[in-house]
Write an enzyme that holds these catalytic residues in place. Structure first.
Site, PDB file in Angstrom:
ATOM      1  CG  PHE A 166       2.081  -7.880  -4.018  1.00  0.00           C
ATOM      2  CD1 PHE A 166       2.263  -6.527  -4.244  1.00  0.00           C
ATOM      3  CD2 PHE A 166       2.126  -8.745  -5.094  1.00  0.00           C
ATOM      4  CE1 PHE A 166       2.507  -6.040  -5.521  1.00  0.00           C
ATOM      5  CE2 PHE A 166       2.366  -8.274  -6.380  1.00  0.00           C
ATOM      6  CZ  PHE A 166       2.556  -6.923  -6.594  1.00  0.00           C
ATOM      7  CG  ASP A 206      11.091  -9.172  -2.600  1.00  0.00           C
ATOM      8  OD1 ASP A 206      10.317  -9.744  -3.396  1.00  0.00           O
ATOM      9  OD2 ASP A 206      10.758  -8.171  -1.939  1.00  0.00           O
ATOM     10  CG  ASP A 260       4.489 -12.627   0.319  1.00  0.00           C
ATOM     11  OD1 ASP A 260       4.025 -13.656   0.844  1.00  0.00           O
ATOM     12  OD2 ASP A 260       4.451 -12.418  -0.898  1.00  0.00           O
ATOM     13  CB  CYS A 304      27.814 -17.473 -12.469  1.00  0.00           C
ATOM     14  SG  CYS A 304      27.451 -17.352 -14.242  1.00  0.00           S
ATOM     15  CB  CYS A 352      30.012 -13.208 -14.510  1.00  0.00           C
ATOM     16  SG  CYS A 352      28.855 -14.117 -13.460  1.00  0.00           S
ATOM     17  CD  GLN A 354       1.547  -0.204   1.814  1.00  0.00           C
ATOM     18  OE1 GLN A 354       1.613   0.614   0.899  1.00  0.00           O
ATOM     19  NE2 GLN A 354       1.864  -1.485   1.634  1.00  0.00           N
ATOM     20  N   GLY A 411       4.209  -0.567  -1.220  1.00  0.00           N
ATOM     21  CA  GLY A 411       3.465   0.340  -2.081  1.00  0.00           C
ATOM     22  C   GLY A 411       4.314   1.153  -3.029  1.00  0.00           C
TER      23      GLY A 411
END
Length: 382
Positions: A93, A264, A89, A304, A302, A187, A214
């Site tokens: 932010f 994200d 980023d 994992c 799952c 935005q 935003g």
């Protein structure tokens, strides 16, 4: 970076991002590594969850360890030993989140350093320079994340300044000879007419991808869905679309349905450390006493490391004892849950069965479906 659009199902898109450092199948979720680490995880463990791209935080890595230390190692990939693609980023932010310790001007933003109190200055040009040194595979323009609620006049003023910053970001990015990807950020708050102006002018400037900023800043979900449905068709089909800072599993599902390719959020990792675990049938709050003697795996569906090896009772025990291992095992699971969700969405789009997948998702998790989904399912008899 090359974006390949492989298949569509309604507005949803199945695609692929091709980088020198690897391929990212989309729709994709990017785990957040704010300080150059996904909290508590080695890069190898993150990769094993299915993640193909990470997000790093320009602002925090600039403050600590700083550009000089980063350059000693080569770049962020070498520093943290993650050799897949990284998106960073821009620091915009933080303009939004630092509140009273910031001052926004046309030239950039003055901050009070949260580490030592010094006054520091971040501009579009500086953000491009930092991200160049980080070696970011996807660089984000410097913008202002408009707060919610904002009236139309303020949202317009903020959006227009972000557009001027976008042009400056583009110019400095090109001057640096950066051959990686640069994304624009749309935005305009919850106002469709402002979003229209923003996306039109960003496309005129020209970027390798377009992010929707935003949103997920306090507005009602209905407004998020409305803006996405309105905006996504205006973004060039041959460019990836990124919804920033989102979100909950149902937000990913609804974003994909409206044409978003990338997401994200800190939610899977932050919630994991607080014992809030996502499973196929909803949520397990592992701190609850009901799991004290539960010998079942966290999620029987799952694959994992956590679910293959440990019981709910053991995870409950680790949490109650405040053991570091508990936070790590929880994080492994939540990140894998998010990657399994994205893989399921990709497969559903490939097979032309997205709406069936969406219906099953809401049925299994017990969450109320947004009105649009209910309407579609009623019409299709799902």
């Amino acid at each position: 970076m090359e974006y390949q659009l492989l298949k569509t199902d309604g507005q949803a898109r199945r695609g692929r991002l091709v980088f020198d450092r690897g391929v990212v199948e989309t729709p994709a979720f990017m785990p957040v590594g704010t300080y150059g680490t996904v909290k508590g995880m080695t890069p190898e463990e993150v990769k094993e969850t299915g993640a193909q791209i990470l997000l790093g935080n320009t602002f925090h890595l600039w403050l600590r360890p700083g550009q000089a230390v980063m350059k000693l190692h080569g770049d962020l990939h070498d520093f943290m030993q993650w050799h897949g693609p990284i998106l960073t980023d821009s620091g915009g932010f933080q303009v939004f989140s630092l509140g009273d310790i910031r001052k926004i001007t046309e030239e950039g933003v003055y901050f009070r350093n949260p580490i030592n109190g010094d006054t520091i200055f971040l501009s579009p040009e500086k953000s491009m320079e930092i991200q160049y040194d980080l070696g970011s595979d996807i660089v984000m323009i410097f913008d202002e994340c408009t707060s919610y609620p904002s009236d139309w006049d303020y949202a317009k003023q903020s959006m227009e300044m972000s557009l001027r910053w976008a042009a400056r970001s583009r110019q400095r990015f090109d001057e640096l000879g950066n051959h990686n990807a640069l994304f624009g950020i749309i935005q305009g708050s919850v106002y469709e007419d402002l979003r229209d102006v923003s996306v039109k002018r960003l496309v005129e400037i020209g970027f390798d991808g377009y992010a929707v900023g935003g949103l997920a800043v306090g507005e009602p979900k209905a407004d998020m869905h409305r803006i996405l449905a309105h905006l996504c068709p205006q973004i060039p089909a041959d460019k990836p679309r990124y919804l920033m800072g989102v979100g909950k599993p149902e937000d990913l599902v609804e974003g994909v349905r409206r044409g978003i390719d990338m997401f994200d959020c800190v939610m899977p990792t932050r919630n994991a450390r607080n014992g809030h675990l996502f499973v196929t049938d909803g949520v397990v709050k592992i701190r609850n006493a009901r799991y004290k003697d539960d010998v079942a795996p966290l999620d029987a569906e799952c694959d994992c490391y956590t679910c293959r090896n440990y019981s709910r009772a053991y995870l409950h025990h680790l949490d109650r004892c405040n053991e570091i291992l508990g936070a790590r095992l929880n994080t492994i699971h939540n990140l894998r849950y998010y990657q399994r969700l994205m893989a399921g969405l990709r497969q559903a789009i490939d097979e032309g069965k997205l709406e069936h997948f969406v219906g099953e998702f809401y049925r299994r998790t017990g969450k109320p479906a947004p009105p649009l989904v209910v309407e579609l399912h009623n019409n299709e008899g799902i």
